[in-house]
Design a protein around this motif. Structure first.
Motif, PDB file in Angstrom:
ATOM      1  N   GLN A   1      45.322  36.344  37.232  1.00  0.00           N
ATOM      2  CA  GLN A   1      44.474  35.573  36.320  1.00  0.00           C
ATOM      3  C   GLN A   1      44.890  35.674  34.853  1.00  0.00           C
ATOM      4  O   GLN A   1      45.048  34.659  34.175  1.00  0.00           O
ATOM      5  CB  GLN A   1      43.026  36.049  36.446  1.00  0.00           C
ATOM      6  CG  GLN A   1      42.440  35.894  37.829  1.00  0.00           C
ATOM      7  CD  GLN A   1      41.056  36.502  37.917  1.00  0.00           C
ATOM      8  OE1 GLN A   1      40.075  35.934  37.427  1.00  0.00           O
ATOM      9  NE2 GLN A   1      40.964  37.670  38.525  1.00  0.00           N
TER      10      GLN A   1
ATOM     11  N   GLY B   1      33.677  39.532  41.297  1.00  0.00           N
ATOM     12  CA  GLY B   1      34.982  39.082  40.812  1.00  0.00           C
ATOM     13  C   GLY B   1      35.495  37.900  41.609  1.00  0.00           C
ATOM     14  O   GLY B   1      36.058  36.945  41.049  1.00  0.00           O
TER      15      GLY B   1
ATOM     16  N   CYS C   1      36.313  33.962  40.334  1.00  0.00           N
ATOM     17  CA  CYS C   1      37.551  33.227  40.605  1.00  0.00           C
ATOM     18  C   CYS C   1      37.258  31.851  41.201  1.00  0.00           C
ATOM     19  O   CYS C   1      37.935  30.865  40.871  1.00  0.00           O
ATOM     20  CB  CYS C   1      38.444  34.029  41.545  1.00  0.00           C
ATOM     21  SG  CYS C   1      39.118  35.536  40.814  1.00  0.00           S
TER      22      CYS C   1
ATOM     23  N   SER D   1      33.400  37.744  35.953  1.00  0.00           N
ATOM     24  CA  SER D   1      34.724  38.374  36.017  1.00  0.00           C
ATOM     25  C   SER D   1      34.732  39.743  35.354  1.00  0.00           C
ATOM     26  O   SER D   1      35.579  40.589  35.672  1.00  0.00           O
ATOM     27  CB  SER D   1      35.784  37.466  35.363  1.00  0.00           C
ATOM     28  OG  SER D   1      35.534  37.309  33.978  1.00  0.00           O
TER      29      SER D   1
END
Length: 393
Positions: free
Chosen positions: A34, A92, A96, A116
């Motif tokens: 990321q 998390g 995403c 996140s």
């Protein structure tokens, strides 16, 4: 009969240690898929201006500090850290998924970053659980921590090139969904294999006096690590856009550069850990900062792909020693407060992101991406001055 408990004790730490290594790698992969492409994602997919890109990184760091501080205090006092890591992995993954399908700047900033932040907290919480596990089982905590950090660096060898390959070849949706899959697999590993350790009451009266002896040095080290991580954050935010928009080189080169640096960080960490007792942590940090000064000078003067890749050796020395020695240096300066020292060190990364996010976009918008490296060089020089005023341990 006394040999049976000893044998069982040996098998349990080995199984748990292997699980820690896998979880460290997976959390590293999730982040490495990321972070390197985030500035490119915001520019090309969300159509954010350079200043808004920088503000996004700043906002992310601020939210991350608030979330991590809340979770750190809660996890140190009560509950099971394993369950917290599992929940962080799930949140998390949810973040995403949001980044994969949403392109609204403010939704991503306030909701996506909030989710996140839990995902990114899984990694330091995993290190804290590993330290507790090492203390309880009698393992060598310093070497165990160094090996886990090497796993994270190994993830950053694979992650950035893979992230650019997925983003450029298949789109950002596929890249973010791949990161979500990494979080989900990591959560399953945490739930199934990591040890569960409930909190026990610990007397705090003897741990509050230690920082007073070294408060000045700990504060200086906080400034040093913040400046060093801040320059690295400037580099991560700025470098892909600099490579593509000003040097007009391949997008994949940015991922290869990050992956090369991460690969070289692994032996750097191990070598630094081996020589820490012989030369001292301050000497190694000085070596790191000298490497950083030379690295940013090179980024200002060199532009060919071969030379830029060659510079990653200096970048690896700079960040590899910081990542491997910095936390241990804090712990030495704050005896009896390993948790507070680790949290303080972790927050230097986030404060570095705040500084970098505030500066990178504004400087790039007023001048250009190349000018950001001048700021990084000045910050590194300031870290040199601070480090020469700190004592050795």
């Amino acid at each position: 009969m006394q040999n049976l408990p000893a044998a069982s004790r040996l098998r349990m730490p080995d199984m748990a240690s292997a699980s820690f290594l896998i979880v460290a790698f997976l959390t590293g992969i999730a982040g490495a898929l990321q972070t390197p492409t985030l500035s490119l994602f915001l520019t090309e997919e969300v159509h954010a201006r350079p200043a808004m890109v920088g503000f996004f990184f700043t906002g992310s760091a601020i939210i991350g500090i608030l979330v991590s501080q809340f979770l750190a205090g809660r996890s140190d006092k009560k509950g099971d850290r394993k369950s917290l890591i599992f929940v962080c992995c799930l949140l998390g993954a949810l973040a995403c998924v949001l980044f994969a399908w949403n392109r609204n700047y403010f939704i991503l900033l306030f909701i996506g970053v909030f989710l996140s932040s839990f995902g990114s907290t899984a990694n330091p919480q995993m290190f804290a659980l590993a330290r507790e596990h090492a203390d309880r089982t009698g393992r060598e905590a310093v070497m165990f921590s160094s090996i886990l950090r090497a796993q994270v660096s190994l993830a950053w060898v694979v992650g950035p090139p893979l992230a650019y390959a997925l983003a450029m070849g298949f789109g950002f949706q596929v890249m973010y969904l791949s990161a979500a899959a990494a979080f989900i697999v990591c959560g399953l590993m945490v739930w199934g294999f990591l040890p569960s350790m409930r909190k026990e009451p610990v007397a705090t009266s003897t741990t509050l006096e230690a920082p007073r002896r070294n408060r000045r040095d700990a504060l200086l080290l906080f400034v040093i690590c913040t400046l060093m991580w801040g320059t690295n954050s400037l580099y991560i935010i700025n470098m892909p856009l600099y490579i593509i928009n000003e040097l007009h080189l391949s997008e994949k080169l940015a991922g290869v550069m990050m992956g090369t640096a991460a690969g070289l960080e692994i032996p750097t960490m191990l070598v630094a850990g081996y020589y820490a007792k012989r030369f001292g942590k301050r000497f190694l940090m000085r070596v790191a900062i000298v490497g950083g000064v030379l690295f940013y000078l090179g980024m200002l003067m060199l532009s060919s792909p071969v030379m830029l890749l060659g510079l990653q050796l200096l970048n690896a020395i700079y960040i590899g020693i910081l990542a491997g020695i910095g936390m241990l240096y804090f712990q030495d300066l704050m005896p009896g407060q390993a948790g507070a020292a680790t949290t303080l060190y972790t927050n230097t990364t986030r404060v570095g992101w705040i500084i970098a996010g505030s500066l990178a976009g504004v400087i790039a918008e007023i001048w250009n991406y190349h000018a950001v490296f001048y700021v990084a060089l000045v910050m590194t020089a300031a870290a040199v001055w601070c480090l020469w005023r700190i004592k050795d341990v």
